[in-house]
Every structure is written in C-alpha cells, then in structure tokens.
Design a protein around this motif. Structure first.
Motif, PDB file in Angstrom:
ATOM      1  N   GLN A 248     -11.459 -45.595 -11.472  1.00  0.00           N
ATOM      2  CA  GLN A 248     -10.967 -46.621 -10.703  1.00  0.00           C
ATOM      3  C   GLN A 248     -11.777 -46.747  -9.426  1.00  0.00           C
ATOM      4  O   GLN A 248     -12.105 -47.738  -9.125  1.00  0.00           O
ATOM      5  CB  GLN A 248      -9.522 -46.398 -10.464  1.00  0.00           C
ATOM      6  CG  GLN A 248      -8.763 -47.754  -9.964  1.00  0.00           C
ATOM      7  CD  GLN A 248      -7.363 -48.101 -10.327  1.00  0.00           C
ATOM      8  OE1 GLN A 248      -6.589 -47.029 -10.467  1.00  0.00           O
ATOM      9  NE2 GLN A 248      -6.945 -49.183  -9.944  1.00  0.00           N
ATOM     10  N   PHE A 249     -12.131 -45.458  -9.068  1.00  0.00           N
ATOM     11  CA  PHE A 249     -13.069 -45.590  -7.680  1.00  0.00           C
ATOM     12  C   PHE A 249     -14.297 -46.251  -7.957  1.00  0.00           C
ATOM     13  O   PHE A 249     -14.669 -47.013  -7.152  1.00  0.00           O
ATOM     14  CB  PHE A 249     -12.967 -44.206  -7.061  1.00  0.00           C
ATOM     15  CG  PHE A 249     -13.923 -44.067  -5.890  1.00  0.00           C
ATOM     16  CD1 PHE A 249     -13.434 -44.350  -4.587  1.00  0.00           C
ATOM     17  CD2 PHE A 249     -15.347 -43.755  -5.989  1.00  0.00           C
ATOM     18  CE1 PHE A 249     -14.160 -44.280  -3.511  1.00  0.00           C
ATOM     19  CE2 PHE A 249     -16.051 -43.661  -4.878  1.00  0.00           C
ATOM     20  CZ  PHE A 249     -15.463 -43.934  -3.725  1.00  0.00           C
ATOM     21  N   LEU A 250     -14.853 -45.662  -8.898  1.00  0.00           N
ATOM     22  CA  LEU A 250     -16.389 -46.035  -9.107  1.00  0.00           C
ATOM     23  C   LEU A 250     -16.442 -47.495  -9.818  1.00  0.00           C
ATOM     24  O   LEU A 250     -17.354 -48.284  -9.608  1.00  0.00           O
ATOM     25  CB  LEU A 250     -16.751 -45.222 -10.114  1.00  0.00           C
ATOM     26  CG  LEU A 250     -17.103 -43.745  -9.559  1.00  0.00           C
ATOM     27  CD1 LEU A 250     -17.563 -42.829 -10.598  1.00  0.00           C
ATOM     28  CD2 LEU A 250     -18.227 -43.666  -8.443  1.00  0.00           C
ATOM     29  N   TYR A 251     -15.444 -47.924 -10.665  1.00  0.00           N
ATOM     30  CA  TYR A 251     -15.536 -49.223 -11.336  1.00  0.00           C
ATOM     31  C   TYR A 251     -14.725 -50.479 -10.987  1.00  0.00           C
ATOM     32  O   TYR A 251     -14.915 -51.384 -11.319  1.00  0.00           O
ATOM     33  CB  TYR A 251     -15.237 -48.918 -12.823  1.00  0.00           C
ATOM     34  CG  TYR A 251     -16.330 -48.120 -13.568  1.00  0.00           C
ATOM     35  CD1 TYR A 251     -17.471 -48.621 -13.833  1.00  0.00           C
ATOM     36  CD2 TYR A 251     -16.238 -46.872 -13.605  1.00  0.00           C
ATOM     37  CE1 TYR A 251     -18.456 -47.770 -14.406  1.00  0.00           C
ATOM     38  CE2 TYR A 251     -17.000 -45.869 -14.195  1.00  0.00           C
ATOM     39  CZ  TYR A 251     -18.336 -46.490 -14.596  1.00  0.00           C
ATOM     40  OH  TYR A 251     -19.417 -45.591 -14.945  1.00  0.00           O
TER      41      TYR A 251
ATOM     42  N   PHE B  97     -11.858 -38.844  -6.125  1.00  0.00           N
ATOM     43  CA  PHE B  97     -10.462 -38.743  -6.634  1.00  0.00           C
ATOM     44  C   PHE B  97      -9.633 -39.298  -5.462  1.00  0.00           C
ATOM     45  O   PHE B  97      -8.534 -40.151  -5.872  1.00  0.00           O
ATOM     46  CB  PHE B  97     -10.032 -37.339  -6.894  1.00  0.00           C
ATOM     47  CG  PHE B  97      -8.779 -37.124  -7.326  1.00  0.00           C
ATOM     48  CD1 PHE B  97      -8.128 -37.252  -8.720  1.00  0.00           C
ATOM     49  CD2 PHE B  97      -7.728 -36.543  -6.356  1.00  0.00           C
ATOM     50  CE1 PHE B  97      -6.758 -37.189  -8.945  1.00  0.00           C
ATOM     51  CE2 PHE B  97      -6.574 -36.512  -6.819  1.00  0.00           C
ATOM     52  CZ  PHE B  97      -6.032 -36.647  -7.938  1.00  0.00           C
ATOM     53  N   ILE B  98      -9.829 -38.802  -4.231  1.00  0.00           N
ATOM     54  CA  ILE B  98      -9.178 -39.129  -2.939  1.00  0.00           C
ATOM     55  C   ILE B  98      -9.166 -40.657  -2.712  1.00  0.00           C
ATOM     56  O   ILE B  98      -8.109 -41.392  -2.432  1.00  0.00           O
ATOM     57  CB  ILE B  98      -9.590 -38.440  -1.926  1.00  0.00           C
ATOM     58  CG1 ILE B  98      -9.217 -36.804  -2.131  1.00  0.00           C
ATOM     59  CG2 ILE B  98      -9.058 -38.953  -0.461  1.00  0.00           C
ATOM     60  CD1 ILE B  98     -10.035 -35.983  -1.243  1.00  0.00           C
ATOM     61  N   GLY B  99     -10.569 -41.181  -2.912  1.00  0.00           N
ATOM     62  CA  GLY B  99     -10.407 -42.611  -2.782  1.00  0.00           C
ATOM     63  C   GLY B  99     -10.336 -43.089  -1.343  1.00  0.00           C
ATOM     64  O   GLY B  99      -9.902 -42.332  -0.386  1.00  0.00           O
ATOM     65  N   GLU B 100     -10.067 -44.394  -1.345  1.00  0.00           N
ATOM     66  CA  GLU B 100      -9.791 -45.058   0.058  1.00  0.00           C
ATOM     67  C   GLU B 100      -8.937 -46.163  -0.044  1.00  0.00           C
ATOM     68  O   GLU B 100      -8.922 -46.645  -1.164  1.00  0.00           O
ATOM     69  CB  GLU B 100     -11.046 -45.680   0.660  1.00  0.00           C
ATOM     70  CG  GLU B 100     -11.874 -44.852   1.517  1.00  0.00           C
ATOM     71  CD  GLU B 100     -12.949 -45.410   2.547  1.00  0.00           C
ATOM     72  OE1 GLU B 100     -12.995 -45.083   3.637  1.00  0.00           O
ATOM     73  OE2 GLU B 100     -13.694 -46.364   1.807  1.00  0.00           O
TER      74      GLU B 100
ATOM     75  N   MET C 107     -22.253 -48.981 -15.389  1.00  0.00           N
ATOM     76  CA  MET C 107     -22.539 -48.105 -14.137  1.00  0.00           C
ATOM     77  C   MET C 107     -21.468 -48.734 -13.243  1.00  0.00           C
ATOM     78  O   MET C 107     -21.113 -49.740 -13.150  1.00  0.00           O
ATOM     79  CB  MET C 107     -23.876 -48.505 -13.741  1.00  0.00           C
ATOM     80  CG  MET C 107     -25.063 -47.938 -14.696  1.00  0.00           C
ATOM     81  SD  MET C 107     -24.687 -45.942 -14.780  1.00  0.00           S
ATOM     82  CE  MET C 107     -25.554 -45.220 -13.621  1.00  0.00           C
ATOM     83  N   PRO C 108     -21.448 -47.877 -12.201  1.00  0.00           N
ATOM     84  CA  PRO C 108     -20.415 -48.401 -11.098  1.00  0.00           C
ATOM     85  C   PRO C 108     -20.963 -49.660 -10.291  1.00  0.00           C
ATOM     86  O   PRO C 108     -21.914 -50.195 -10.331  1.00  0.00           O
ATOM     87  CB  PRO C 108     -20.716 -47.338 -10.027  1.00  0.00           C
ATOM     88  CG  PRO C 108     -20.800 -46.253 -10.714  1.00  0.00           C
ATOM     89  CD  PRO C 108     -21.799 -46.713 -11.743  1.00  0.00           C
ATOM     90  N   VAL C 109     -19.889 -50.465  -9.960  1.00  0.00           N
ATOM     91  CA  VAL C 109     -20.124 -51.714  -9.346  1.00  0.00           C
ATOM     92  C   VAL C 109     -20.863 -51.528  -7.856  1.00  0.00           C
ATOM     93  O   VAL C 109     -21.326 -52.594  -7.447  1.00  0.00           O
ATOM     94  CB  VAL C 109     -18.960 -52.512  -9.337  1.00  0.00           C
ATOM     95  CG1 VAL C 109     -18.244 -52.899 -10.430  1.00  0.00           C
ATOM     96  CG2 VAL C 109     -17.859 -52.036  -8.439  1.00  0.00           C
ATOM     97  N   SER C 110     -20.809 -50.389  -7.155  1.00  0.00           N
ATOM     98  CA  SER C 110     -21.221 -50.271  -5.948  1.00  0.00           C
ATOM     99  C   SER C 110     -22.735 -49.706  -6.202  1.00  0.00           C
ATOM    100  O   SER C 110     -22.913 -48.752  -7.032  1.00  0.00           O
ATOM    101  CB  SER C 110     -20.569 -49.435  -5.123  1.00  0.00           C
ATOM    102  OG  SER C 110     -19.280 -50.006  -4.935  1.00  0.00           O
TER     103      SER C 110
ATOM    104  N   ASP D 233     -21.979 -44.089   1.625  1.00  0.00           N
ATOM    105  CA  ASP D 233     -21.107 -44.485   2.971  1.00  0.00           C
ATOM    106  C   ASP D 233     -19.663 -44.441   2.912  1.00  0.00           C
ATOM    107  O   ASP D 233     -19.036 -43.969   3.629  1.00  0.00           O
ATOM    108  CB  ASP D 233     -21.582 -45.819   3.172  1.00  0.00           C
ATOM    109  CG  ASP D 233     -22.991 -46.003   3.525  1.00  0.00           C
ATOM    110  OD1 ASP D 233     -23.651 -45.052   3.885  1.00  0.00           O
ATOM    111  OD2 ASP D 233     -23.459 -47.282   3.626  1.00  0.00           O
ATOM    112  N   GLN D 234     -19.097 -44.491   1.507  1.00  0.00           N
ATOM    113  CA  GLN D 234     -17.784 -44.742   1.487  1.00  0.00           C
ATOM    114  C   GLN D 234     -17.011 -43.216   1.510  1.00  0.00           C
ATOM    115  O   GLN D 234     -16.273 -42.979   2.004  1.00  0.00           O
ATOM    116  CB  GLN D 234     -17.411 -45.611   0.214  1.00  0.00           C
ATOM    117  CG  GLN D 234     -15.657 -45.773  -0.045  1.00  0.00           C
ATOM    118  CD  GLN D 234     -15.471 -46.502  -1.194  1.00  0.00           C
ATOM    119  OE1 GLN D 234     -16.343 -46.882  -1.996  1.00  0.00           O
ATOM    120  NE2 GLN D 234     -13.912 -46.785  -1.270  1.00  0.00           N
TER     121      GLN D 234
END
Length: 192
Positions: free
Chosen positions: A129-132, A189-192, A1-4, A11-12
């Motif tokens: 990459q965004f999620l993990y 996909f866009i991410g921050e 599962m994602p780290v957040s 929120d992100q």
C-alpha cells in the motif's frame, strides 16, 4: 512499479526515519535479532530449521500457520540453502516456497528475510500500500514476480546517493544494526 520516483520514496522515508524512535517499542523489534541469529548460526538449513523457522515466522503474521507442504523437501532445502549462500531466488522457486508455506508469499518473504536479510526484504500488505497507493488485493500481493520487482526497487534505492542519510537515521532510531533491506522495508511498513 511504484507510483513514486526513487527520489520521492527516499524523501518520504527520510521524513519517517526522522520522526520515529523504535527502541524498545515492540516484540517485533525485540524478537528480530534472535530470528536473524537463528539462521546465521546454522551453516546448512535442514528440515528441522525450516519447520522451526517458518513457525517463528508466523508469530509475525496475523494468521496461523495451517500448512507446511514438505513433499518437495529436496527442492525446498536446495532453494533455501541457495538463498542463504546469496544466490538470488527465481520466480519458479518462489512459487514452490509459497505453496510450501501456507500458500503465502508474505510468510515466505519473511522467512527469506530471516535467512538472508542482506538480499531479501519482508513483503506485506502495508508495504504494498505504501509503494503502490492502492488496496493490496490478495491476487496482486501474492504474485512472486511483483515481489522480485520489489527486491529490485530496494536495491535501486540502496544505490541512490542519499540512501546513507536515511539508513543512518533508521539504524539510530532502531537502536541496533539492521540491513539496508530491513531499514527500507520497516520504513515502508510504518508509512506516513
């Protein structure tokens, strides 16, 4: 599962949706509704639809389509028509489709999304990459079980109370109606 946590992810992506406008920005956004409409207009998916669909799907890929393995055509048609009907895919079926389409779960996820954008999201290295928060090594990225977990995460995020805030912002910035699955995947996909 994602780290957040789900709330941290929401929120992100609310921040992402607030600061981006996507109207008329790329061929991905231009071609997207046409790809969705193609499968929407076909009541039953045929082999012709599969070949055309995976071919235009690969216009969204950094690699070319090298193989379409149609030895199991009957199984492939059954699986994809079930996806279109809203029957959730099983891990074993994902393995079959992955093998069929360039041995790529990323390509397969895009095709699944174009067939049924309400239940399937696009999966790729940027989303991973965004999620993990780690490198998307192929051996991790290409695991059907992880993709199914991702779909469950998306459903869980949609069920969160402040999802509607994000979804309204994202739909407004895109400029046309998209599914909640597409809104989330695009923000990842866009991410921050």
């Amino acid at each position: 599962m994602p780290v957040s946590s789900n709330q941290e992810i929401l929120d992100q992506i609310i921040r992402i949706a607030k600061k981006n406008s996507y109207k008329n920005q790329s061929n991905y956004l231009l071609s997207y509704p046409y790809f969705i409409e193609y499968f929407k207009n076909n009541e039953i998916i045929t082999l012709e639809n599969i070949v055309i669909g995976i071919s235009f799907t690969y216009s969204w890929m950094p690699t070319i389509l090298k193989t379409i393995e149609l030895k199991n055509a009957e199984d492939i048609l059954r699986i994809l028509n079930n996806v279109k009907k809203g029957i959730l895919i099983k891990e074993t079926e994902l393995w079959i489709l992955k093998k069929t389409f360039n041995n790529s779960l990323v390509g397969t996820s895009k095709l699944l999304h174009f067939i049924n954008p309400e239940q399937y999201a696009i999966w790729d290295s940027r989303v991973f990459q965004f999620l993990y928060h780690e490198k998307p090594y192929k051996y991790k990225l290409e695991q059907p079980a992880l993709y199914l977990e991702y779909l469950q995460l998306i459903q869980n995020l949609i069920d969160e109370t402040n999802f509607d805030i994000f979804f309204q912002l994202m739909t407004k910035s895109i400029g046309y109606q998209i599914s909640p699955f597409r809104a989330l995947e695009l923000a990842f996909f866009i991410g921050e």
